[in-house]
Design an enzyme around this catalytic site. Sequence first.
Site, PDB file in Angstrom:
ATOM      1  N   CYS A 115       0.895  -1.109   0.087  1.00 24.97           N
ATOM      2  CA  CYS A 115       0.223  -0.167   0.080  1.00 24.97           C
ATOM      3  C   CYS A 115       1.025   1.465   0.077  1.00 24.97           C
ATOM      4  CB  CYS A 115      -0.989   0.212   1.124  1.00 24.97           C
ATOM      5  SG  CYS A 115      -2.285  -1.317   1.235  1.00 24.97           S
ATOM      6  N   HIS A 131      12.050   0.857   6.307  1.00 22.93           N
ATOM      7  CA  HIS A 131      11.736  -0.373   5.872  1.00 22.93           C
ATOM      8  C   HIS A 131      12.360  -1.404   7.215  1.00 22.93           C
ATOM      9  CE1 HIS A 131      11.365  -4.025   3.663  1.00 22.93           C
ATOM     10  NE2 HIS A 131      11.365  -3.572   2.560  1.00 22.93           N
ATOM     11  N   HIS A 188      -2.023  20.192   6.192  1.00 27.40           N
ATOM     12  CA  HIS A 188      -3.025  19.373   5.754  1.00 27.40           C
ATOM     13  C   HIS A 188      -2.355  18.030   5.846  1.00 27.40           C
ATOM     14  CE1 HIS A 188      -5.264  22.491   4.139  1.00 27.40           C
ATOM     15  NE2 HIS A 188      -4.102  22.834   3.349  1.00 27.40           N
ATOM     16  N   HIS A 243      -3.125   7.515   4.860  1.00 25.63           N
ATOM     17  CA  HIS A 243      -3.573   5.866   4.170  1.00 25.63           C
ATOM     18  C   HIS A 243      -4.745   5.718   5.009  1.00 25.63           C
ATOM     19  CE1 HIS A 243      -3.472   1.938   2.394  1.00 25.63           C
ATOM     20  NE2 HIS A 243      -3.023   1.588   3.484  1.00 25.63           N
ATOM     21  N   HIS A 294     -14.801   5.805   3.720  1.00 28.32           N
ATOM     22  CA  HIS A 294     -16.218   5.748   3.567  1.00 28.32           C
ATOM     23  C   HIS A 294     -16.690   5.543   1.916  1.00 28.32           C
ATOM     24  CE1 HIS A 294     -20.618   6.004   4.455  1.00 28.32           C
ATOM     25  NE2 HIS A 294     -20.538   7.063   3.722  1.00 28.32           N
ATOM     26  N   ASN A 338     -10.281   1.037   1.212  1.00 28.47           N
ATOM     27  CA  ASN A 338      -9.048   0.930   0.973  1.00 28.47           C
ATOM     28  C   ASN A 338      -8.742   0.421  -0.396  1.00 28.47           C
ATOM     29  OD1 ASN A 338      -6.291   0.364   1.005  1.00 28.47           O
ATOM     30  ND2 ASN A 338      -6.548  -0.932   2.900  1.00 28.47           N
TER      31      ASN A 338
END
Length: 462
Positions: free
Chosen positions: A169, A248, A335, A339, A368, A372
Amino acid sequence: MLFYLTILSIFLILYLLYILYNFLETKRHQKCYLLDYQLYKPSDDRKLSTEFCGEVIKRTKNLGLNEYKFLLKAIVSSGIGEETYAPKMVFEGREDRPTYQDAIVEMEELFEYTIERLFKRSGVSPSEIDVLVVNISMFACMPSLSSRIVNKFKMREDIKTYNLCGMGCSASLISINLVDSIFKIKKNQLAMVVTSESLTPNWYIGNDKSMILSNCLFRSGGCAMILTNKPSLAHKCLLKLNCLVRTHHGSNDESYGCCIQTEDDQGRVGFHLGKNLPKAATKAFIDNLKELAPKILPIRELLRFGIHLATLNFFKNGQKKSTRAVINFKTGVDHFCLHTGGKAVIDTVARSLGLSEYDIEPARMTLHRFGNTSASSVWYVLGYMEAKKRLKIGDKLFMITFGAGFKCNSCLWEVVRDMEGVENVWKECNIEDYPPQTIMNPFTEKYGWIQDEDINTFKVPE
């Protein structure tokens, strides 16, 4: 003698000016700008209504009573509405037997919608693209998807293509990091990044709870974007990349295995989400922020945090601290693009950063409305802010993503052009209706009662 010294001084000054000019010119070309981007909005016949989701769950033959109830509980608490999208084969009732061609068609639909619109709106032609990066984590084909795009849009023979798989992702920021690295050594470049996920061949049909959960969370989506380091295009660009940090934790076995594609006991391939996922995400998030904070926050905030932390350590007297030092990221960020991995992910990041409901509204509404969408999710969050006219010139925009491996990647953008007039898919969703007065999950009314139902008396609907 004086004449020669004068000539030598003039040459030395000219040489120093030449070095300074080259240095400034190189720096000018090393900047990374987002010229434009296009989000993917599938057709309305791909929307997953409450009733249809229940039908999909019921027709999954391998589910038992416990798994059925587990899925319904998960979807009730997911924060996902009933206007998200799924691949075509789900609506045809073939999620248990997708074909290779189904996966190709899913990707072709994405390319046609996003890339064609992006070229038309930006005024950039396919032949002008110097670099192409495609990140689809869970689908690889031959020729690669990047080659398919080159063939479809007839791009140049000397284009540099990169096809990234397995990055999870957080892949879109990895792609941008790759492009930014290329911009550091090549001038006047135009790069395209295409980011999405392939759901068609990765629908899990087993009954392992850690793997069926992914069917509830992931939805169809994607984004194509054009980036450049051309100074001549800077005034047309939307955002400028100020910094990007990648963390990582793949060397840690627990972090590596918490989010992984694997087989269940019956040999059915799926995407395992382990119970230690929150812990792994928190560790990666903290380490990422430690490196990022000094790059984006003003010195006064770093000093305040350091003094506060030292004071707490000095007065703790060996006892457990009741308070902790908290750094205020709002001093350097206007702002937040979070994710949309799930409701819990948004809530956890919000608590860690001390964000208000206004700050996380774009992420909540994206979850909503679109669910995802994996690596493209933060771009839907950006699109929401844009459609709401929140972004003003000079504003700082923080993006944070998580991905398998385990990875946490973040970056800071600066708004360099007024983005109020740009069209995106959120305007087609009646953006004026967001946020609703109350965010009612449509699945709660139909399935919410299950949370208090006795498992022994619960009956699977026919």
